[in-house]
Design a protein around this motif. Structure first.
Motif, PDB file in Angstrom:
ATOM      1  N   HIS A 328       0.820  -1.104   0.115  1.00 41.00           N
ATOM      2  CA  HIS A 328      -0.163   0.027   0.108  1.00 41.00           C
ATOM      3  C   HIS A 328       0.822   1.188  -0.094  1.00 41.00           C
ATOM      4  O   HIS A 328       2.109   1.291   0.546  1.00 41.00           O
ATOM      5  N   GLN A 329       0.363   2.250  -0.601  1.00 43.05           N
ATOM      6  CA  GLN A 329       0.913   3.616  -0.808  1.00 43.05           C
ATOM      7  C   GLN A 329       0.193   4.599  -0.752  1.00 43.05           C
ATOM      8  O   GLN A 329      -0.975   4.778  -1.036  1.00 43.05           O
ATOM      9  N   VAL A 330       0.812   5.960   0.008  1.00 43.46           N
ATOM     10  CA  VAL A 330      -0.148   7.012  -0.400  1.00 43.46           C
ATOM     11  C   VAL A 330       0.894   7.923  -1.510  1.00 43.46           C
ATOM     12  O   VAL A 330       2.154   7.953  -1.226  1.00 43.46           O
ATOM     13  N   PHE A 331       0.210   7.566  -2.592  1.00 46.73           N
ATOM     14  CA  PHE A 331       0.951   8.102  -3.880  1.00 46.73           C
ATOM     15  C   PHE A 331       1.417   9.455  -3.825  1.00 46.73           C
ATOM     16  O   PHE A 331       0.651  10.331  -2.765  1.00 46.73           O
ATOM     17  N   ASP A 332       2.444   9.931  -4.314  1.00 53.18           N
ATOM     18  CA  ASP A 332       2.975  11.403  -4.212  1.00 53.18           C
ATOM     19  C   ASP A 332       1.643  12.324  -4.533  1.00 53.18           C
ATOM     20  O   ASP A 332       1.519  13.030  -3.997  1.00 53.18           O
ATOM     21  N   ALA A 333       1.076  12.155  -5.590  1.00 51.37           N
ATOM     22  CA  ALA A 333       0.046  12.858  -6.062  1.00 51.37           C
ATOM     23  C   ALA A 333      -1.284  13.133  -4.996  1.00 51.37           C
ATOM     24  O   ALA A 333      -1.738  14.077  -4.932  1.00 51.37           O
ATOM     25  N   ASP A 334      -1.333  12.115  -4.037  1.00 48.19           N
ATOM     26  CA  ASP A 334      -2.309  11.982  -2.915  1.00 48.19           C
ATOM     27  C   ASP A 334      -1.866  12.535  -1.605  1.00 48.19           C
ATOM     28  O   ASP A 334      -2.868  12.614  -0.944  1.00 48.19           O
ATOM     29  N   PHE A 335      -0.626  12.907  -1.542  1.00 49.12           N
ATOM     30  CA  PHE A 335      -0.329  13.244  -0.190  1.00 49.12           C
ATOM     31  C   PHE A 335      -1.209  14.547   0.407  1.00 49.12           C
ATOM     32  O   PHE A 335      -1.679  14.459   1.694  1.00 49.12           O
ATOM     33  N   PRO A 336      -1.536  15.603  -0.370  1.00 49.42           N
ATOM     34  CA  PRO A 336      -2.305  16.559   0.367  1.00 49.42           C
ATOM     35  C   PRO A 336      -3.574  16.243   0.599  1.00 49.42           C
ATOM     36  O   PRO A 336      -4.127  16.935   1.479  1.00 49.42           O
ATOM     37  N   ASP A 337      -4.411  15.245  -0.065  1.00 53.67           N
ATOM     38  CA  ASP A 337      -5.674  14.784   0.013  1.00 53.67           C
ATOM     39  C   ASP A 337      -5.976  13.642   0.995  1.00 53.67           C
ATOM     40  O   ASP A 337      -7.078  13.387   1.123  1.00 53.67           O
ATOM     41  N   THR A 338      -4.847  12.963   1.608  1.00 54.36           N
ATOM     42  CA  THR A 338      -4.817  11.747   2.276  1.00 54.36           C
ATOM     43  C   THR A 338      -4.887  11.904   3.849  1.00 54.36           C
ATOM     44  O   THR A 338      -3.736  12.604   4.155  1.00 54.36           O
ATOM     45  N   PRO A 339      -5.732  11.552   4.555  1.00 54.00           N
ATOM     46  CA  PRO A 339      -5.554  11.943   5.905  1.00 54.00           C
ATOM     47  C   PRO A 339      -4.657  11.180   6.794  1.00 54.00           C
ATOM     48  O   PRO A 339      -3.979  10.157   6.276  1.00 54.00           O
ATOM     49  N   ALA A 340      -3.762  11.935   7.641  1.00 56.14           N
ATOM     50  CA  ALA A 340      -2.804  11.234   8.428  1.00 56.14           C
ATOM     51  C   ALA A 340      -3.236  10.013   9.005  1.00 56.14           C
ATOM     52  O   ALA A 340      -4.518  10.286   9.771  1.00 56.14           O
ATOM     53  N   GLY A 341      -2.681   9.011   9.044  1.00 52.81           N
ATOM     54  CA  GLY A 341      -3.148   7.646   9.503  1.00 52.81           C
ATOM     55  C   GLY A 341      -3.621   6.595   8.574  1.00 52.81           C
ATOM     56  O   GLY A 341      -3.275   5.395   8.917  1.00 52.81           O
ATOM     57  N   SER A 342      -3.844   6.980   7.374  1.00 50.62           N
ATOM     58  CA  SER A 342      -4.152   6.205   6.268  1.00 50.62           C
ATOM     59  C   SER A 342      -2.840   5.767   5.646  1.00 50.62           C
ATOM     60  O   SER A 342      -2.076   6.405   5.499  1.00 50.62           O
ATOM     61  N   VAL A 343      -2.883   4.627   5.437  1.00 53.25           N
ATOM     62  CA  VAL A 343      -1.733   3.924   4.756  1.00 53.25           C
ATOM     63  C   VAL A 343      -1.960   3.810   3.162  1.00 53.25           C
ATOM     64  O   VAL A 343      -1.388   3.229   2.326  1.00 53.25           O
ATOM     65  N   GLY A 344      -2.971   4.536   2.803  1.00 52.68           N
ATOM     66  CA  GLY A 344      -3.379   5.009   1.235  1.00 52.68           C
ATOM     67  C   GLY A 344      -3.850   3.773   0.456  1.00 52.68           C
ATOM     68  O   GLY A 344      -4.625   3.095   1.303  1.00 52.68           O
ATOM     69  N   ARG A 345      -3.495   3.666  -0.695  1.00 50.82           N
ATOM     70  CA  ARG A 345      -4.157   2.630  -1.624  1.00 50.82           C
ATOM     71  C   ARG A 345      -3.301   1.377  -2.014  1.00 50.82           C
ATOM     72  O   ARG A 345      -1.999   1.583  -1.900  1.00 50.82           O
ATOM     73  N   LEU A 346      -3.779   0.438  -2.745  1.00 52.86           N
ATOM     74  CA  LEU A 346      -3.006  -0.715  -2.925  1.00 52.86           C
ATOM     75  C   LEU A 346      -1.960  -0.031  -4.108  1.00 52.86           C
ATOM     76  O   LEU A 346      -2.377   0.380  -5.130  1.00 52.86           O
ATOM     77  N   SER A 347      -0.861  -0.638  -4.280  1.00 48.99           N
ATOM     78  CA  SER A 347       0.117  -0.477  -5.174  1.00 48.99           C
ATOM     79  C   SER A 347      -0.666  -1.303  -6.468  1.00 48.99           C
ATOM     80  O   SER A 347      -1.239  -2.362  -6.308  1.00 48.99           O
ATOM     81  N   PRO A 348       0.147  -1.014  -7.689  1.00 48.40           N
ATOM     82  CA  PRO A 348      -0.196  -1.547  -9.094  1.00 48.40           C
ATOM     83  C   PRO A 348      -0.065  -3.072  -8.769  1.00 48.40           C
ATOM     84  O   PRO A 348       0.940  -3.614  -8.013  1.00 48.40           O
ATOM     85  N   ASN A 349      -0.660  -4.013  -9.789  1.00 49.41           N
ATOM     86  CA  ASN A 349      -0.394  -5.496  -9.570  1.00 49.41           C
ATOM     87  C   ASN A 349      -0.867  -6.173  -8.312  1.00 49.41           C
ATOM     88  O   ASN A 349      -0.450  -7.195  -7.832  1.00 49.41           O
ATOM     89  N   THR A 350      -1.691  -5.347  -7.260  1.00 49.12           N
ATOM     90  CA  THR A 350      -1.705  -6.070  -6.126  1.00 49.12           C
ATOM     91  C   THR A 350      -3.140  -5.921  -5.643  1.00 49.12           C
ATOM     92  O   THR A 350      -4.052  -5.038  -5.984  1.00 49.12           O
ATOM     93  N   GLU A 351      -3.641  -7.350  -5.145  1.00 52.45           N
ATOM     94  CA  GLU A 351      -5.216  -7.587  -4.865  1.00 52.45           C
ATOM     95  C   GLU A 351      -5.263  -7.710  -3.282  1.00 52.45           C
ATOM     96  O   GLU A 351      -4.073  -8.403  -2.655  1.00 52.45           O
ATOM     97  N   ALA A 352      -6.296  -7.255  -2.852  1.00 50.33           N
ATOM     98  CA  ALA A 352      -6.367  -7.322  -1.375  1.00 50.33           C
ATOM     99  C   ALA A 352      -8.000  -7.940  -1.190  1.00 50.33           C
ATOM    100  O   ALA A 352      -8.750  -7.657  -1.714  1.00 50.33           O
ATOM    101  N   ARG A 353      -7.818  -8.760   0.143  1.00 53.35           N
ATOM    102  CA  ARG A 353      -9.280  -9.121   0.589  1.00 53.35           C
ATOM    103  C   ARG A 353      -9.217  -8.826   2.183  1.00 53.35           C
ATOM    104  O   ARG A 353      -8.173  -8.688   2.606  1.00 53.35           O
ATOM    105  N   LEU A 354     -10.584  -8.414   2.676  1.00 52.40           N
ATOM    106  CA  LEU A 354     -10.565  -8.296   4.136  1.00 52.40           C
ATOM    107  C   LEU A 354     -11.394  -9.381   4.486  1.00 52.40           C
ATOM    108  O   LEU A 354     -12.439  -9.709   4.305  1.00 52.40           O
ATOM    109  N   VAL A 355     -11.025 -10.354   5.305  1.00 47.19           N
ATOM    110  CA  VAL A 355     -11.805 -11.513   5.809  1.00 47.19           C
ATOM    111  C   VAL A 355     -12.092 -11.441   7.360  1.00 47.19           C
ATOM    112  O   VAL A 355     -11.182 -10.861   8.177  1.00 47.19           O
ATOM    113  N   ARG A 356     -13.048 -12.204   7.761  1.00 46.10           N
ATOM    114  CA  ARG A 356     -13.371 -12.288   9.263  1.00 46.10           C
ATOM    115  C   ARG A 356     -12.179 -13.357   9.623  1.00 46.10           C
ATOM    116  O   ARG A 356     -11.867 -14.503   9.238  1.00 46.10           O
ATOM    117  N   PRO A 357     -11.443 -12.724  10.749  1.00 48.25           N
ATOM    118  CA  PRO A 357     -10.219 -13.686  11.482  1.00 48.25           C
ATOM    119  C   PRO A 357     -10.793 -15.178  11.408  1.00 48.25           C
ATOM    120  O   PRO A 357     -11.713 -15.461  12.110  1.00 48.25           O
TER     121      PRO A 357
END
Length: 519
Positions: A328-357
């Protein structure tokens, strides 16, 4: 539900790591590649390329080639890059190790990795020599001088052509870092050349490092964050990388100012130090354009205080050793609009799922779940540990991160906590990171950590370890937290320490806190 990057997929070159990172180095000629921020030692790109070729020939003379492992035990310094890429160019796997490890700990890593050569900083040479002897390492070479051990310069001076080993980037292991062990026994992580090349190509799409950038490198290269995100990303881009052996506030601020650093890389303890140090205002830091923090969650309030001093936004990334590391990245272009605390969005070529532990079921939108990652940067598996590999990697390629994460309506990811670190009080789940953030807002708390400890009523309850920066009592701490959290989240015990134990990458070593005898 599968989440994907907003950026298009990038092409991943089918080449070994050193070819990718240093393929254009010689053509950059006298451009400075690496500078030692303490000694002033410099290496140009042409010098780096020549030294890597000479070092690869030197390793070949020692009999090092594909299938061999070279241990690299050193603090950050320009010659680290030479030794690293010389070993890789010879076809070897590199296992980076922390030079402050004990002799016993080093021996375990050298033995588990089956290292045949150890390249070591002067300051750790004697310790590593003893550990290497016990682990059956054939050669120990010093980055510097030693009265009884050969220097790395002797490898560079022997002459001969650089080898061109035949490697399959998809299957040949380039790096064998050992996971931090904060939640268990350290494991060797098998990262292929393709894993690492992929991650460099992926992160480059969002962090547009260029030849005009100057990167401050105090986070250790023996950790995957420093290895990929700082050192190799910088060299790939033709930037200048300024190395420091450790974080000392005055030296770090001087380096930022003198070298006109444009990109800074932090772990949370560094941000906390910068947020509370009045001397930050004494330095001209106007060259800073981007600051990135990783390795552990960062408190937004502390972030904003540090930003005011630096005059630069600080944003977070996310990754883990098993993912080379970035996902995950906060892309350079998104620095001003991304709240502190977020780890940003997925990097290219990367998939994610959120599952119940503990299940394979996706959570509902907006809910927190365990983060699963799939992409070309995901490791081949753990070294000689099929059980751990099977528990971490699914048959269809999903990596269990062990981190509890949520996604907001804008597609930004937020790390809630480590699943294994969640405290269960009377059946309620309590996140240590949340309580740590509350504690750090107290004006007399300089640092803090929270772990779960046995509790007669709740089964487990939060205990705070606090580094005080002024007059502070246990009752003060208990009351401060109790006024700011739900009743089941209250801290039930407090212990004062001189320092919170942390790994070199800045992660709180909760295991050590849990093992402390009751105060």
């Amino acid at each position: 539900m599968i989440h994907r990057s907003p950026l298009p997929d990038v092409e991943i070159p089918d080449v070994p790591l050193t070819d990718y990172v240093l393929g254009g180095a010689a053509a950059r000629g006298g451009k400075v590649a690496l500078v030692d921020g303490v000694t002033g030692e410099r290496l140009t790109y042409a010098e780096l390329a020549a030294a890597v070729a000479a070092g690869a020939a030197g390793f070949a003379r020692l009999g090092v080639g594909p299938g061999d492992v070279v241990a690299l035990v050193s603090h950050n310094q320009p010659r680290y890059a030479v030794a690293l890429h010389a070993a890789l160019a010879a076809g070897a796997t590199v296992t980076p190790a922390n030079p402050v490890l004990t002799e016993e700990e080093l021996g375990k890593q050298l033995g588990a990795a089956r290292a045949s050569v150890a390249v070591v900083a002067e300051t750790a040479a004697d310790k590593v020599r003893r550990a290497a002897r016990a682990a059956g390492v054939r050669h120990v070479v010093v980055l510097g001088t030693h009265p009884e051990l050969p220097g790395f310069d002797s490898l560079l001076a022997g002459g001969g052509p650089a080898p061109r080993p035949a490697l399959d980037p998809a299957t040949a292991v380039a790096a064998l870092p050992f996971s931090s062990g904060t939640t268990g026994t350290a494991k060797g992580v098998r990262l292929s050349h393709r894993n690492l090349v992929a991650n460099l190509a992926q992160t480059r799409a969002g962090w547009r490092i260029g030849a005009d950038d100057v990167q401050a490198a105090v986070l250790p290269f023996f950790h995957i964050y420093g290895f990929t995100i700082i050192l190799n990303s910088g060299l790939l881009a033709g930037a200048t990388v300024v190395t420091l052996p450790r974080f000392e506030l005055a030296t770090y601020l001087r380096v930022l100012a003198e070298h006109r650093v444009t990109r800074a890389y932090f772990a949370p303890p560094m941000v906390l130090a910068l947020a509370t140090a009045p001397e930050v205002a004494e330095y001209d830091l106007s060259s800073l354009r981007y600051a990135l923090c990783g390795a552990a969650p960062l408190d937004p309030d502390v972030t904003e205080r540090a930003e005011r001093g630096l005059g630069c936004l600080i944003r977070q990334g996310y990754g883990m050793t098993e993912a080379s590391p970035g996902t995950h990245q906060v892309f350079d272009a998104d620095f001003p609009d991304t709240p502190a605390g977020s780890v940003g969005r997925l990097s290219p070529n990367t998939e994610a799922r959120l599952v119940r532990p503990g299940t394979g079921e996706d959570v509902e939108p907006g809910e927190a779940g365990e983060l699963l990652i799939r992409g070309p940067q995901v490791m081949l598996g753990y070294l000689d540990n099929p059980e751990a590999t099977a528990a971490t990697l699914t048959d269809d390629g999903w990596l269990h991160t062990g981190d509890l994460v949520r996604v907001d309506d804008e597609g930004r990811f937020w790390v809630v906590d480590r699943l294994k670190e969640l405290i269960k009080y009377k059946g309620y789940q309590v996140a240590p990171a949340e309580l740590e953030s509350v504690l750090l807002t107290h004006p007399s708390v300089r640092d803090a950590a929270v772990v779960g400890v046995p509790h007669a009523e709740g089964g487990e309850a939060p205990k705070a370890f606090v580094v005080a920066g002024g007059e502070l009592t246990e009752d003060d701490v208990l009351a401060w937290v109790a006024e700011r959290v739900a009743p089941y989240k209250k801290v039930r015990a407090v212990e004062f320490l001189d320092a919170i134990p942390k790994s070199p990458s800045g992660k709180i070593l909760r295991r050590l806190l849990k093992e402390r005898p009751p105060s």
